[in-house]
Design a protein around this motif. Structure first.
Motif, PDB file in Angstrom:
ATOM      1  N   PRO A  16      20.577 -24.325  -1.774  1.00 38.37           N
ATOM      2  CA  PRO A  16      19.735 -25.311  -2.253  1.00 38.37           C
ATOM      3  C   PRO A  16      19.768 -26.536  -1.713  1.00 38.37           C
ATOM      4  O   PRO A  16      20.484 -26.717  -0.811  1.00 38.37           O
ATOM      5  CB  PRO A  16      20.275 -25.221  -3.734  1.00 38.37           C
ATOM      6  N   VAL A  20      24.135 -28.978  -8.767  1.00 39.75           N
ATOM      7  CA  VAL A  20      24.375 -29.834 -10.079  1.00 39.75           C
ATOM      8  C   VAL A  20      25.804 -29.195 -10.505  1.00 39.75           C
ATOM      9  O   VAL A  20      25.997 -27.958 -10.767  1.00 39.75           O
ATOM     10  CB  VAL A  20      23.448 -29.763 -11.134  1.00 39.75           C
ATOM     11  N   MET A 234      15.653 -35.206  -8.168  1.00 36.32           N
ATOM     12  CA  MET A 234      15.474 -33.826  -8.007  1.00 36.32           C
ATOM     13  C   MET A 234      13.902 -33.539  -7.875  1.00 36.32           C
ATOM     14  O   MET A 234      13.588 -32.359  -7.305  1.00 36.32           O
ATOM     15  CB  MET A 234      15.908 -33.303  -9.208  1.00 36.32           C
ATOM     16  N   ARG A 238      14.882 -28.378  -4.237  1.00 35.20           N
ATOM     17  CA  ARG A 238      15.519 -27.058  -4.891  1.00 35.20           C
ATOM     18  C   ARG A 238      16.851 -27.525  -5.383  1.00 35.20           C
ATOM     19  O   ARG A 238      17.899 -27.817  -4.604  1.00 35.20           O
ATOM     20  CB  ARG A 238      15.344 -25.972  -4.001  1.00 35.20           C
ATOM     21  N   ALA A 239      16.930 -27.231  -6.751  1.00 34.58           N
ATOM     22  CA  ALA A 239      18.299 -27.506  -7.212  1.00 34.58           C
ATOM     23  C   ALA A 239      18.765 -26.419  -8.386  1.00 34.58           C
ATOM     24  O   ALA A 239      17.935 -25.752  -8.782  1.00 34.58           O
ATOM     25  CB  ALA A 239      18.269 -28.933  -8.250  1.00 34.58           C
ATOM     26  N   VAL A 240      19.979 -26.158  -7.824  1.00 33.33           N
ATOM     27  CA  VAL A 240      20.725 -25.331  -8.794  1.00 33.33           C
ATOM     28  C   VAL A 240      22.230 -25.644  -9.357  1.00 33.33           C
ATOM     29  O   VAL A 240      22.615 -26.603  -8.910  1.00 33.33           O
ATOM     30  CB  VAL A 240      21.256 -23.892  -7.996  1.00 33.33           C
ATOM     31  N   ALA A 241      22.386 -24.775 -10.579  1.00 37.01           N
ATOM     32  CA  ALA A 241      23.498 -25.576 -11.366  1.00 37.01           C
ATOM     33  C   ALA A 241      24.847 -24.666 -10.792  1.00 37.01           C
ATOM     34  O   ALA A 241      24.421 -23.288 -10.752  1.00 37.01           O
ATOM     35  CB  ALA A 241      23.399 -25.608 -12.708  1.00 37.01           C
ATOM     36  N   ARG A 264      14.165 -30.870 -17.393  1.00 36.99           N
ATOM     37  CA  ARG A 264      14.438 -31.069 -16.035  1.00 36.99           C
ATOM     38  C   ARG A 264      15.694 -30.562 -15.419  1.00 36.99           C
ATOM     39  O   ARG A 264      15.987 -29.997 -14.415  1.00 36.99           O
ATOM     40  CB  ARG A 264      14.805 -32.680 -15.666  1.00 36.99           C
ATOM     41  N   PHE A 265      16.539 -30.065 -16.588  1.00 34.86           N
ATOM     42  CA  PHE A 265      17.994 -29.331 -16.241  1.00 34.86           C
ATOM     43  C   PHE A 265      17.972 -27.799 -16.524  1.00 34.86           C
ATOM     44  O   PHE A 265      18.809 -27.199 -16.687  1.00 34.86           O
ATOM     45  CB  PHE A 265      19.194 -30.048 -16.959  1.00 34.86           C
ATOM     46  N   ASN A 266      16.848 -27.166 -16.665  1.00 30.96           N
ATOM     47  CA  ASN A 266      16.634 -25.876 -16.798  1.00 30.96           C
ATOM     48  C   ASN A 266      16.831 -25.172 -15.550  1.00 30.96           C
ATOM     49  O   ASN A 266      15.894 -24.631 -14.977  1.00 30.96           O
ATOM     50  CB  ASN A 266      15.239 -25.329 -17.675  1.00 30.96           C
ATOM     51  N   LEU A 267      17.886 -25.312 -14.890  1.00 31.92           N
ATOM     52  CA  LEU A 267      18.162 -24.848 -13.459  1.00 31.92           C
ATOM     53  C   LEU A 267      18.406 -23.547 -13.220  1.00 31.92           C
ATOM     54  O   LEU A 267      19.055 -22.948 -14.342  1.00 31.92           O
ATOM     55  CB  LEU A 267      19.129 -25.934 -12.797  1.00 31.92           C
ATOM     56  N   GLU A 268      18.398 -23.033 -12.164  1.00 32.61           N
ATOM     57  CA  GLU A 268      18.904 -21.806 -11.852  1.00 32.61           C
ATOM     58  C   GLU A 268      20.359 -21.732 -11.789  1.00 32.61           C
ATOM     59  O   GLU A 268      21.051 -22.552 -11.122  1.00 32.61           O
ATOM     60  CB  GLU A 268      18.297 -21.295 -10.561  1.00 32.61           C
TER      61      GLU A 268
END
Length: 990
Positions: A16, A20, A234, A238-241, A264-268
């Motif tokens: 990514p 996060v 972001m 591409r952002a992931v948690a 915005r924070f419904n991340l993979e």
């Protein structure tokens, strides 16, 4: 597990651009994993300000955020990974153009007016004296500026309008470094690099906002209203948690006005892995034997850690230099970290303050007595250069002590500045004196031991310490206990459940959480069916403790009340009856509760025992004669310290500041209206309140008038002991509610008052206070997350007595957290040991000095208690190697002496590594003689652990002697220093 999941994810999937995480600790771990796999990273700090908060309170964190963002914008490389704690991403962040810098070079032509306008628009505060980042002071042709991207402030000297010199200077003494000329400096914004137009437009926006901050300006609110000058970091990336952050999101969005949408924070979320697993690498050599085909990767933040690691397979390992702790076993790698876990640095207390050991000072050598310290000198021994401590005795006789044995001397401390008589070398006089003092000490020690033995023979109430409520109580604290607090609670619980009567001293700096530790004991005692009494010296302290104890223990069904001069006669009658019937569990109060009768008293807690009078101390002794006793103190008085050090009382010490606690910046200044005005304005600007201590009831009203002349709108509350108790309590509550800006009082606020909103204190006439009192006063501020400021003002610096000067200088140079115990030693020297330790003992202290007296008393008590003293083995190292801390690397004698002192006291190889890392950080890579001296100290430490008496060499032949009969010999490859060192280390590590 997050490190295993993240490691496997980076190997399997497209990396990514943004990761996060939850907090700083996770960010460090993720950074280390990325570094192992060859990714370049930038880590943003955990910035937890909520919308509309005054940014002045978050200045340090904002500087850190801007600096990391600038690094990220500049790097712009292909596989760059940005690691960001979730809270930092909730709001829009500044665009790159707001983080510009500009340069000033030697010989530049400066337009002062333009420079002032630019610095003003960039968020700098204009002050008389530059003390912290983001401040500037322009005085004629001198410009002092502390840019957020610099470690030290700069002083620019102009010749007319041309830059003549640029140097750094010390904030503490405001002196510039004369040996250094800087060619060019880069100045970063104190807030953002606005143009004048942008700044003015933003100021209008801020003024129109409905914020309730004290001063509506760009410095306090600008970040929240950047609008088109900010962006979503972001967006398009591409952002992931690292894990599911749902709970964090719910919690954070309670206050998050103007935040990015939650979606915005419904991340993979990185999935769990079975391919990599976290290990505890107790024996790395065993791991490499079991998995010989897997690559060994060692994570270490410095060469020193690697150099001193005992791992055999180092030669074939891949070294990754980064901080963070990652220990993983993967299908193809064994990853082992040599770093310590991420935590705050603990401030350790030195036995003496080395800054004060100057040539000409008196010192005590434990075998040779009192001499004069002359400094450090190099001498050639066995064909190699070494440093020695030079001490002179009577008739100018000289003792040269190898620096690695510096722990054998202590500075001479005795009664009120009295001068000692120098001892004579070789006459045995000091030995006779020690023997005489030893006899007297045995008498004192046997008194102490008998008292202790009586307590030991008493059967104490057995307190249950494994009840579920205690765990729930700790979880309800709302903060993480420091390691010291956890240890203190365990030690207290061990005493309470032992069946013997506890007698323990809990010492810890102001605000380090002693009350929280004590409440664990209270809860355990109450849940075991007993009552507790909490005795404090002042009414204010009793209401403060009452509030915190009641709030924390109420949910657990503990009945708490207080008894002091605020209590009415009717209430007092009811409380005393309830105590007698056992209907009340805990009573908190002043000496008013000393005559109370309890149904089933199990624990007495005494706070600041030295504040009570002689009669009250006797009454306390009667009250606690056969119940568990816990004494608490921020500056341990020597007698309790003696007992504590000699294991007669139990002794628990809190040395670690609470995680979010910062030091209190302390300034000693001559009284000046400008200083007072600036200190008050600075605190009010960041939305806080102040304490102003003026210790004269007669003059306090005119002091109020004086302050109102400086600042007419100031809301001032006056408090002192002549104001009635009821009135005092009412007014304090109003002050806490923010109805006043400044509390003008006598020193009655000294003990235990806890007001997190008060972060600046001004002490008027500071030279008229005792040292421990000033330290206690200072502890009233900086108790929240904000940095505290404390100004000690004196009428006339030049007219001060030597003692007063030394007291104030000691305080100014010890503003770091945890300095309470250090100050107790200073206090002892300055006020004199006599009045604290008792007249009968002060004579001996005068003869042999406080430090040695304490060591001998400890030994005497140990002997009488038939407790074997821990053997401090002396190792005689006679190796022909050149080893010293070189002047080229560390040029100041004082600093070298301090390093020598600390190295001589090292008890483990890790202690040596930590100091080596610090040397590299402060002075650069250690040169050959310095590195060899560090090796010499490592040899000494290992030799002490193995019980070695002497190590010597003749050419390449080395002898390691354990005692008269037992010695081993070995041979180095050559007589070169590095071969001798390597051979000895190898032998000692076997």
């Amino acid at each position: 597990m997050i490190e295993a999941n993240f490691y496997d994810y980076l190997q399997q999937k497209e990396p990514p651009q943004i990761l996060v995480v939850e907090n700083d600790k996770e960010a460090q771990t993720a950074k280390a994993v990325a570094k192992i796999l060859g990714f370049d990273t930038v880590v943003l700090p955990d910035f937890r300000a909520t919308f509309g908060e005054d940014l002045r309170s978050w200045k340090e964190e904002l500087f850190e955020l801007n600096s990391a963002l600038k690094e990220y914008y500049q790097k712009n490389i292909q596989n760059l990974l940005l690691i960001v704690p979730f809270h930092t991403l909730i709001y829009l962040l500044p665009k790159p153009e707001l983080l510009d810098t500009f340069s000033i070079s030697f010989g530049d032509d400066i337009d002062l007016e333009n420079l002032k306008n630019r610095l003003y628009a960039w968020g700098y505060s204009f002050v008389d004296v530059v003390e912290t980042k983001g401040e500037v002071s322009i005085r004629g042709d001198i410009i002092d500026i502390f840019s957020p991207n610099a470690n030290n402030p700069w002083r620019i000297s102009l010749f007319d309008t041309e830059v003549e010199s640029i140097r750094t200077f010390e904030v503490e003494n405001q002196k510039s470094n004369k040996n250094e000329e800087i060619e060019e400096i880069m100045i970063a914004p104190a807030l953002f690099s606005f143009s004048t137009e942008q700044f003015e437009a933003l100021q209008k926006k801020v003024e129109a906002s409905d914020s309730d901050v004290f001063v509506k300006d760009v410095a306090s609110l600008g970040f929240w209203y950047l609008d088109e000058l900010s962006h979503d970091l972001m967006a398009g990336k591409r952002a992931v948690a690292i894990k599911n952050l749902q709970d964090e999101i719910v919690f954070a969005y309670e206050h998050a006005k103007n935040a990015l949408p939650k979606e915005r924070f419904n991340l993979e979320v990185i999935p769990e892995t079975k391919r990599a697993k976290v290990i505890e690498p107790i024996n790395v050599d065993l791991l490499t034997e079991n998995y010989p085909e897997r690559e060994l990767v060692i994570v270490a933040e410095s060469d020193a850690l690697v150099r001193r690691s005992p791992i055999k397979e180092l030669a074939r390992a891949t070294i990754v230099k980064t901080d963070g702790v990652v220990n993983l076993l993967t299908p193809d790698k064994i990853i082992v970290s040599l770093n310590k876990p991420f935590k705050k640095r603990v401030v350790k207390r030195p036995t003496i303050l080395l800054d004060d050991l100057k040539p000409g000072d008196y010192v005590v050598h434990e075998s040779y007595g009192v001499g004069i310290f002359k400094g450090i000198e190099p001498h050639q021994v066995l064909g190699a250069m070494r440093d020695f401590v030079h001490i002179t005795y009577q008739n100018d006789d000289t003792l040269l002590l190898p620096v690695e044995n510096l722990d054998m001397i202590d500075r001479y401390i005795a009664e009120g500045g009295s001068l000692p008589v120098l001892d004579r070398l070789g006459k045995g006089g000091f030995g006779k004196l020690k023997a005489k003092v030893k006899d007297r000490l045995f008498a004192i020690a046997s008194e102490i031991v008998n008292m202790s033995a009586k307590r030991l023979l008493m059967k104490g109430a057995v307190i249950k310490t494994d009840i579920p409520e205690l765990m729930q109580f700790r979880e309800a604290a709302g903060f993480e206990y420091t390691p010291d607090q956890i240890k203190a609670v365990e030690e207290i619980f061990a005493d309470l459940s032992s069946g013997r009567v506890m007698d323990r001293l809990l010492s810890g700096d102001v605000g380090f959480g002693k009350t929280e530790v004590a409440m664990n004991a209270i809860l355990a005692v109450v849940k075991s069916g007993y009552q507790s009494a909490f005795v404090v010296p002042t009414t204010l302290l009793s209401s403060q403790h009452f509030k915190s104890v009641r709030d924390r223990l109420d949910p657990f069904g503990v009945r708490v009340d207080k008894l002091d001069r605020f209590t009415t006669a009717k209430q007092k009658k009811r409380i005393l009856e309830e105590l007698e019937k056992g209907e009340l569990d805990v009573v908190i109060g002043t000496h008013a509760l000393l005559g109370a009768t309890f149904k089933n008293l199990g624990l007495v807690i005494i706070d600041e025992e030295h504040k009570f009078g002689v009669k009250q101390k006797e009454a306390l002794k009667q009250m606690s004669v056969n119940v568990h006793l816990l004494s608490m103190s921020a500056t341990p008085i020597p007698r309790s310290l003696n007992m504590a050090l000699s294991k007669i009382k139990g002794y628990s010490e809190l040395r670690t500041p609470p995680v979010e606690r910062k030091g209190v910046r302390t300034f000693v200044k001559s009284f000046d209206e400008t200083v007072v005005k600036e200190a008050i304005m600075r605190e009010l600007r960041r939305g806080g309140q102040l304490f102003y201590v003026y210790n004269s009831i007669a003059g306090i009203e005119s002091k109020k008038e004086e302050l109102l002349e400086i600042l007419p709108d100031l809301r001032i509350l006056i408090l002192h002991s002549k104001i009635t108790a009821v009135q005092t309590e009412k007014e304090i509550l109003k002050f806490e509610a923010g109805q006043y800006d400044l509390l003008l009082s006598t020193s009655i606020i000294e003990s235990g008052i806890h007001m997190p909103k008060v972060n600046t204190m001004i002490v008027d006439g500071a030279d008229r206070f005792g040292m421990a009192d000033l330290h206690q006063l200072r502890g009233r501020v900086g108790r929240g997350k904000l940095e505290g400021y404390c100004y000690f003002l004196v009428e006339n610096k030049d007219a001060l007595s030597e003692q007063a000067k030394r007291r104030l200088i000691a305080l100014e140079s010890n503003s770091f957290l945890g300095s309470g115990a250090v100050l107790a030693y200073h206090d002892l020297e300055i006020r004199g040991g006599g009045n604290l330790i008792g007249e009968s003992q002060s004579g001996h202290i005068k003869q042999i000095g406080y430090a040695l007296y304490l060591k001998m008393l400890e030994d005497a008590i140990r002997a009488l208690s038939q407790e074997s003293a821990p053997e401090r083995k002396r190792v005689d190292i006679k190796l022909s190697i050149t080893a010293y801390i070189s002047e080229e690397l560390v040029s100041h004698d004082r600093v070298r002496l301090e390093l020598y002192r600390r190295l001589s006291s090292c008890e483990s190889v890790h202690d040596v590594i930590e100091i080596e890392q610090e040397i590299e950080d402060r002075f650069g890579k250690p040169d050959l003689p310095t590195r060899q001296f560090l090796d010499l100290v490592t040899i000494k430490v290992l030799a002490q652990q193995k019980g070695v008496e002497r190590i010597s060499n003749y050419n390449e032949h080395i002898t390691i002697q354990y005692n008269e009969e037992n010695k081993t010999t070995c041979k180095a490859r050559s007589r070169d220093d590095d071969d001798l060192i390597a051979t000895v280390l190898e032998e000692l590590r076997k």
